[in-house]
Motif scaffolding. Structure first.
Motif, PDB file in Angstrom:
ATOM      1  N   ALA A  35       1.003  -1.183   0.034  1.00 33.23           N
ATOM      2  CA  ALA A  35       0.180   0.121  -0.115  1.00 33.23           C
ATOM      3  C   ALA A  35       0.936   1.088  -0.069  1.00 33.23           C
ATOM      4  O   ALA A  35       2.102   1.382   0.410  1.00 33.23           O
ATOM      5  CB  ALA A  35      -0.948  -0.098   1.172  1.00 33.23           C
ATOM      6  N   SER A  36       0.261   2.424  -0.613  1.00 36.08           N
ATOM      7  CA  SER A  36       1.019   3.542  -0.780  1.00 36.08           C
ATOM      8  C   SER A  36       0.102   4.645  -0.264  1.00 36.08           C
ATOM      9  O   SER A  36      -1.155   4.569  -0.517  1.00 36.08           O
ATOM     10  CB  SER A  36       1.692   3.710  -1.904  1.00 36.08           C
ATOM     11  OG  SER A  36       2.157   5.145  -2.162  1.00 36.08           O
ATOM     12  N   ASP A  37       0.569   5.825   0.308  1.00 32.07           N
ATOM     13  CA  ASP A  37      -0.051   6.921   0.505  1.00 32.07           C
ATOM     14  C   ASP A  37      -0.227   7.872  -0.585  1.00 32.07           C
ATOM     15  O   ASP A  37      -0.904   9.020  -0.600  1.00 32.07           O
ATOM     16  CB  ASP A  37       0.282   7.685   1.740  1.00 32.07           C
ATOM     17  CG  ASP A  37       0.142   7.089   3.158  1.00 32.07           C
ATOM     18  OD1 ASP A  37      -0.766   6.203   3.179  1.00 32.07           O
ATOM     19  OD2 ASP A  37       0.930   7.172   4.073  1.00 32.07           O
ATOM     20  N   LYS A  38       0.446   7.324  -1.673  1.00 28.81           N
ATOM     21  CA  LYS A  38       0.589   8.291  -2.840  1.00 28.81           C
ATOM     22  C   LYS A  38      -0.300   7.885  -3.828  1.00 28.81           C
ATOM     23  O   LYS A  38      -0.919   6.839  -4.085  1.00 28.81           O
ATOM     24  CB  LYS A  38       2.242   8.244  -3.630  1.00 28.81           C
ATOM     25  CG  LYS A  38       3.254   8.745  -2.450  1.00 28.81           C
ATOM     26  CD  LYS A  38       4.419   8.036  -3.044  1.00 28.81           C
ATOM     27  CE  LYS A  38       5.830   8.656  -2.033  1.00 28.81           C
ATOM     28  NZ  LYS A  38       6.950   8.235  -2.524  1.00 28.81           N
ATOM     29  N   ALA A  39      -0.676   9.017  -4.699  1.00 29.90           N
ATOM     30  CA  ALA A  39      -1.549   8.551  -5.891  1.00 29.90           C
ATOM     31  C   ALA A  39      -0.995   7.529  -6.848  1.00 29.90           C
ATOM     32  O   ALA A  39       0.240   7.501  -7.059  1.00 29.90           O
ATOM     33  CB  ALA A  39      -1.834  10.039  -6.731  1.00 29.90           C
ATOM     34  N   THR A  40      -1.922   6.965  -7.721  1.00 30.01           N
ATOM     35  CA  THR A  40      -1.495   5.961  -8.603  1.00 30.01           C
ATOM     36  C   THR A  40      -0.729   6.369  -9.794  1.00 30.01           C
ATOM     37  O   THR A  40       0.540   5.530  -9.972  1.00 30.01           O
ATOM     38  CB  THR A  40      -2.776   5.372  -9.309  1.00 30.01           C
ATOM     39  OG1 THR A  40      -3.639   6.266  -9.780  1.00 30.01           O
ATOM     40  CG2 THR A  40      -3.799   4.689  -8.075  1.00 30.01           C
ATOM     41  N   LEU A  41      -0.793   7.378 -10.173  1.00 28.96           N
ATOM     42  CA  LEU A  41       0.205   7.998 -11.185  1.00 28.96           C
ATOM     43  C   LEU A  41       1.552   7.955 -10.859  1.00 28.96           C
ATOM     44  O   LEU A  41       2.444   7.689 -11.459  1.00 28.96           O
ATOM     45  CB  LEU A  41      -0.421   9.071 -11.904  1.00 28.96           C
ATOM     46  CG  LEU A  41       0.327   9.570 -13.092  1.00 28.96           C
ATOM     47  CD1 LEU A  41       0.571   8.741 -14.292  1.00 28.96           C
ATOM     48  CD2 LEU A  41      -0.143  11.177 -13.682  1.00 28.96           C
ATOM     49  N   GLN A  87      -3.764   0.265  -8.275  1.00 32.47           N
ATOM     50  CA  GLN A  87      -5.208   0.880  -8.168  1.00 32.47           C
ATOM     51  C   GLN A  87      -5.301   1.895  -7.157  1.00 32.47           C
ATOM     52  O   GLN A  87      -4.773   2.014  -6.035  1.00 32.47           O
ATOM     53  CB  GLN A  87      -6.429  -0.352  -7.683  1.00 32.47           C
ATOM     54  CG  GLN A  87      -6.262  -1.545  -8.765  1.00 32.47           C
ATOM     55  CD  GLN A  87      -6.895  -1.006 -10.134  1.00 32.47           C
ATOM     56  OE1 GLN A  87      -7.687  -0.198 -10.120  1.00 32.47           O
ATOM     57  NE2 GLN A  87      -5.807  -1.206 -11.229  1.00 32.47           N
ATOM     58  N   SER A  88      -6.182   2.841  -7.180  1.00 36.79           N
ATOM     59  CA  SER A  88      -6.325   3.828  -6.393  1.00 36.79           C
ATOM     60  C   SER A  88      -7.443   3.330  -5.115  1.00 36.79           C
ATOM     61  O   SER A  88      -8.469   2.615  -5.265  1.00 36.79           O
ATOM     62  CB  SER A  88      -7.414   4.944  -6.965  1.00 36.79           C
ATOM     63  OG  SER A  88      -7.757   6.083  -5.872  1.00 36.79           O
ATOM     64  N   VAL A  89      -6.931   3.820  -3.906  1.00 32.34           N
ATOM     65  CA  VAL A  89      -7.785   3.289  -2.618  1.00 32.34           C
ATOM     66  C   VAL A  89      -7.846   4.571  -1.804  1.00 32.34           C
ATOM     67  O   VAL A  89      -6.706   4.887  -1.125  1.00 32.34           O
ATOM     68  CB  VAL A  89      -7.048   2.243  -1.788  1.00 32.34           C
ATOM     69  CG1 VAL A  89      -7.717   1.784  -0.439  1.00 32.34           C
ATOM     70  CG2 VAL A  89      -7.044   0.912  -2.881  1.00 32.34           C
ATOM     71  N   GLY A  90      -8.889   5.260  -1.891  1.00 33.52           N
ATOM     72  CA  GLY A  90      -8.954   6.199  -1.029  1.00 33.52           C
ATOM     73  C   GLY A  90      -7.928   7.574  -1.452  1.00 33.52           C
ATOM     74  O   GLY A  90      -8.243   7.617  -2.696  1.00 33.52           O
ATOM     75  N   ALA A  91      -7.168   7.982  -0.504  1.00 34.37           N
ATOM     76  CA  ALA A  91      -6.189   8.966  -1.218  1.00 34.37           C
ATOM     77  C   ALA A  91      -5.001   8.463  -1.702  1.00 34.37           C
ATOM     78  O   ALA A  91      -3.951   8.933  -2.214  1.00 34.37           O
ATOM     79  CB  ALA A  91      -6.005  10.186  -0.071  1.00 34.37           C
ATOM     80  N   GLY A  92      -4.745   7.138  -1.343  1.00 34.42           N
ATOM     81  CA  GLY A  92      -3.515   6.238  -1.635  1.00 34.42           C
ATOM     82  C   GLY A  92      -3.751   5.278  -2.727  1.00 34.42           C
ATOM     83  O   GLY A  92      -4.743   5.245  -3.653  1.00 34.42           O
ATOM     84  N   SER A  93      -2.757   4.310  -2.818  1.00 33.06           N
ATOM     85  CA  SER A  93      -3.018   3.372  -3.831  1.00 33.06           C
ATOM     86  C   SER A  93      -2.586   2.052  -3.167  1.00 33.06           C
ATOM     87  O   SER A  93      -2.057   1.548  -2.207  1.00 33.06           O
ATOM     88  CB  SER A  93      -1.725   3.550  -4.770  1.00 33.06           C
ATOM     89  OG  SER A  93      -1.783   4.723  -5.293  1.00 33.06           O
ATOM     90  N   SER A  94      -3.340   0.987  -4.059  1.00 32.31           N
ATOM     91  CA  SER A  94      -2.774  -0.447  -3.708  1.00 32.31           C
ATOM     92  C   SER A  94      -2.058  -1.146  -4.791  1.00 32.31           C
ATOM     93  O   SER A  94      -2.568  -0.828  -6.023  1.00 32.31           O
ATOM     94  CB  SER A  94      -4.255  -1.189  -3.605  1.00 32.31           C
ATOM     95  OG  SER A  94      -3.978  -2.503  -3.743  1.00 32.31           O
TER      96      SER A  94
END
Length: 117
Positions: A35-41, A87-94
């Motif tokens: 998981a990441s707190d960063k945007a998918t792009l 994939q986008s998950v909330g404000a972050g990414s999976s």
């Protein structure tokens, strides 16, 4: 001009092979889910850039990014042996990382992508 056309055709053929291999891998469990707190792009571009580092991956360096059908992005190597679905998950990414085998190259790709989270 002819070399450009042949190169594009070869890439299209390889992409088709990679796509079927990746779809088959998605039917099983990912090698690692992160998981990441960063945007998918942001995550996708970082992974793509890291996987293109010839000083780490040598002649196997390659990272291609394209939008995924489910939204988000897929970053993959030539042949699709290693790829990531972001994939986008909330404000972050999976981040789901798939590797053909549990090898040192798979672990190096994982380490490179982990720096992008």
């Amino acid at each position: 001009m002819r070399n450009v056309v042949l190169g594009a055709l070869a890439l299209a053929v390889l992409s088709g092979c990679a796509g079927s291999k990746m779809n088959e891998a998605r039917t099983g469990a990912p090698y690692k889910t992160l998981a990441s707190d960063k945007a998918t792009l942001v995550v996708a571009e970082c992974i793509q850039f890291g996987w293109q580092d010839e000083s780490v991956f040598g002649v196997d360096a390659g990272g291609f990014k394209e939008p995924s059908e489910a939204g988000g992005f897929t970053v993959y190597t030539t042949g699709g042996d290693y790829f990531v679905d972001i994939q986008s998950v909330g404000a972050g990414s999976s981040v789901k990382y798939y590797a053909a085998e549990d090898t040192m190259p798979a672990k190096r790709r994982l380490a490179a992508l982990a720096t992008c989270l």
